[in-house]
Design an enzyme around this catalytic site. Sequence first.
Site, PDB file in Angstrom:
ATOM      1  CG  HIS A 132     -10.209   1.135   5.365  1.00 27.39           C
ATOM      2  ND1 HIS A 132      -8.941   1.498   5.489  1.00 27.39           N
ATOM      3  CD2 HIS A 132     -10.203   0.147   4.399  1.00 27.39           C
ATOM      4  CE1 HIS A 132      -8.195   0.740   4.588  1.00 27.39           C
ATOM      5  NE2 HIS A 132      -8.933  -0.043   4.011  1.00 27.39           N
TER       6      HIS A 132
ATOM      7  N   GLY B 222     -12.918   1.723  -3.456  1.00 25.75           N
ATOM      8  CA  GLY B 222     -14.001   2.300  -2.549  1.00 25.75           C
ATOM      9  C   GLY B 222     -13.938   1.520  -1.135  1.00 25.75           C
TER      10      GLY B 222
ATOM     11  CB  SER C 244      -8.408  -4.970   4.748  1.00 25.63           C
ATOM     12  OG  SER C 244      -9.099  -5.605   3.591  1.00 25.63           O
TER      13      SER C 244
ATOM     14  CG  HIS D  95      -8.952   3.571   1.373  1.00 27.56           C
ATOM     15  ND1 HIS D  95      -9.902   2.907   1.968  1.00 27.56           N
ATOM     16  CD2 HIS D  95      -8.442   2.791   0.296  1.00 27.56           C
ATOM     17  CE1 HIS D  95      -9.753   1.585   1.182  1.00 27.56           C
ATOM     18  NE2 HIS D  95      -9.024   1.670   0.418  1.00 27.56           N
TER      19      HIS D  95
ATOM     20  CE  LYS E  85      -5.040  -4.294   3.459  1.00 27.07           C
ATOM     21  NZ  LYS E  85      -5.214  -5.256   2.366  1.00 27.07           N
ATOM     22  CG  ASP E  86      -2.759  -4.200  -1.058  1.00 25.42           C
ATOM     23  OD1 ASP E  86      -3.079  -5.333  -1.177  1.00 25.42           O
ATOM     24  OD2 ASP E  86      -3.538  -3.316  -0.704  1.00 25.42           O
TER      25      ASP E  86
ATOM     26  N   GLY F  16      -0.935   2.149  -0.124  1.00 22.65           N
ATOM     27  CA  GLY F  16      -0.874   1.451   1.034  1.00 22.65           C
ATOM     28  C   GLY F  16       0.206   0.383   1.019  1.00 22.65           C
TER      29      GLY F  16
END
Length: 281
Positions: free
Chosen positions: A35, A32, A186, A38, A150-151, A148
């Site tokens: 942004h 949840g 994030s 997502h 980023k992870d 994503g």
Amino acid sequence: MIELTHTISETAEAIRQQTAEGKTIGFVPTMGALHEGHLTLVRQAALENDFVVVSIFVNPIQFNNPDDLARYPRTMDEDIQKLEGSGCRQVFAPSVAEMYPEPDLTEFDFGLLDKVMEGKYRPGHFKGVAIVVKRLFEIVKPHKAYFGEKDFQQVAIIKKMVQMLQIPIEIIPCPIVREADGLAMSSRNARLTAEERTQATLMYKALLGVKENYSWFIPAGVKQLVTGEINESPYFRVEYVDVVDTATLLPFEDWNEAEHAVVCVAAFIGSVRLIDNIRLY
Ligand code: PAF
């Protein structure tokens, strides 16, 4: 129109009906506080699948820090609004009791993949991620699932889990989505003060700088350089900077030892922990 379900049985049944009609299922698991990052995953899933499911579940067992769990933003109504028009058809938002009627004791052996970087500083985090993602996969049974980059380490671990357990789901890693000034999007950015938000862009600037110039240094030099640049700001406290092989996530001594390399960073700005990464080659 988005259908919202809270129980495993109604969710699985709604998706089963779609699959029975021959539809392909795309899945975007989230916690949840949605942004643009997502929503980009959801749009891509909608382009590549007939029916897109998004889960919204703040998974308590992947938080090693109880304060972080308590402060994690929960914005269900706004999240559903943001998903309207994104291509999402179903939102699965279970309770903790629904997901874990009793503790899940599954163990995974990811070798060194979950021992380095995030794994080192957030003990138990990836075990919690793997348990919830496996459980969500069993409920949704998608053809493709979107994560994503980023992870970066999370994507590597989920790919490994799918391969180890022979789960027939294609994992689709998607590029990091950034704000106009470069800060990686994030859910945690919402917790930055105005001053911290301005400073936060330094993290990406440091990464971008070494992407241009890394070949002048050895990998350990790049690590030192990025750490120094970020720590120069009194707002930041670097937890780690690692230059690793994209396949093993392990550090190396010379550029010719890794086919592809990525620099991964975790740093606190005030009480907010941010992560980011950049591929060097
Ligand atoms: O990346 C996240 O938001 C979470 O780790 C995930 C994959 C939804 C599992 O809770």
